[in-house]
Design a protein around this motif. Sequence first.
Motif, PDB file in Angstrom:
ATOM      1  N   GLU A  62       0.806  -1.183   0.098  1.00 53.21           N
ATOM      2  CA  GLU A  62       0.062   0.015  -0.014  1.00 53.21           C
ATOM      3  C   GLU A  62       0.787   1.126  -0.072  1.00 53.21           C
ATOM      4  O   GLU A  62       2.096   1.214   0.534  1.00 53.21           O
ATOM      5  N   VAL A  63       0.308   2.165  -0.781  1.00 53.10           N
ATOM      6  CA  VAL A  63       0.955   3.558  -0.659  1.00 53.10           C
ATOM      7  C   VAL A  63       1.244   4.267   0.599  1.00 53.10           C
ATOM      8  O   VAL A  63       1.955   5.069   1.268  1.00 53.10           O
ATOM      9  N   GLY A  64      -0.113   4.398   1.315  1.00 50.79           N
ATOM     10  CA  GLY A  64      -0.046   5.240   2.426  1.00 50.79           C
ATOM     11  C   GLY A  64      -0.437   6.674   2.362  1.00 50.79           C
ATOM     12  O   GLY A  64      -0.896   6.970   1.199  1.00 50.79           O
ATOM     13  N   ALA A  65      -0.226   7.552   3.115  1.00 52.59           N
ATOM     14  CA  ALA A  65      -0.685   8.770   2.988  1.00 52.59           C
ATOM     15  C   ALA A  65       0.197   9.706   2.241  1.00 52.59           C
ATOM     16  O   ALA A  65      -0.472  10.756   1.388  1.00 52.59           O
ATOM     17  N   SER A  66       1.471   9.418   1.888  1.00 47.95           N
ATOM     18  CA  SER A  66       2.303  10.373   1.326  1.00 47.95           C
ATOM     19  C   SER A  66       2.749   9.575   0.155  1.00 47.95           C
ATOM     20  O   SER A  66       4.013   9.290  -0.253  1.00 47.95           O
ATOM     21  N   LYS A  67       1.992   9.588  -0.977  1.00 43.83           N
ATOM     22  CA  LYS A  67       2.328   8.954  -2.362  1.00 43.83           C
ATOM     23  C   LYS A  67       3.446   9.846  -3.004  1.00 43.83           C
ATOM     24  O   LYS A  67       4.395   8.733  -3.546  1.00 43.83           O
ATOM     25  N   VAL A  68       3.563  10.749  -3.109  1.00 43.93           N
ATOM     26  CA  VAL A  68       4.962  11.596  -3.467  1.00 43.93           C
ATOM     27  C   VAL A  68       6.231  10.901  -2.862  1.00 43.93           C
ATOM     28  O   VAL A  68       6.995  10.826  -3.570  1.00 43.93           O
ATOM     29  N   GLY A  69       6.317  10.861  -1.622  1.00 45.52           N
ATOM     30  CA  GLY A  69       7.486  10.719  -0.962  1.00 45.52           C
ATOM     31  C   GLY A  69       7.665   9.099  -1.064  1.00 45.52           C
ATOM     32  O   GLY A  69       8.766   8.777  -1.232  1.00 45.52           O
ATOM     33  N   VAL A  70       6.646   8.302  -1.444  1.00 43.19           N
ATOM     34  CA  VAL A  70       6.924   6.814  -1.601  1.00 43.19           C
ATOM     35  C   VAL A  70       7.571   6.742  -3.229  1.00 43.19           C
ATOM     36  O   VAL A  70       8.606   6.032  -3.413  1.00 43.19           O
ATOM     37  N   ILE A  71       6.851   7.521  -4.133  1.00 42.89           N
ATOM     38  CA  ILE A  71       7.564   7.660  -5.390  1.00 42.89           C
ATOM     39  C   ILE A  71       9.012   7.787  -5.509  1.00 42.89           C
ATOM     40  O   ILE A  71       9.862   7.277  -5.955  1.00 42.89           O
TER      41      ILE A  71
END
Length: 122
Positions: A62-71
């Motif tokens: 799951e990506v979680g709340a911070s999609k940009v941070g995960v990317i």
Amino acid sequence: MAKLSHEDILAFLEEATILELNELVKAIEEKFGVTAAAPVAVAAAPVEEAAGPVEVSVILKEVGASKVGVIKVVRELTGLGLVEAKGLVDKCPSPIKENISAEEAEEIKKKLVDAGAVVEIK
């Protein structure tokens, strides 16, 4: 017979062809009644199995709340471009890295979890 130094032997080994080295190994085996096979490797295999899998994969669940941070973390870990990394993150669950050591997988998992993702190691 003149005694050879270690340097002389190493110099010969550096210059020898594969065929010459193969013949040398065979001659040593015949002369001294030994074999170049490593029987220890057979005994070591069960120890590795007991320790756990040698190669694992890191799966982004799951990506979680911070999609940009995960990317950003996925780009850093994989070397992918922005569009490719975003596509990988959008297709959850998706493998981030496969066939890596358990230690490396734990480091990757920590980075992704710190970015807010849910990660599984298989």
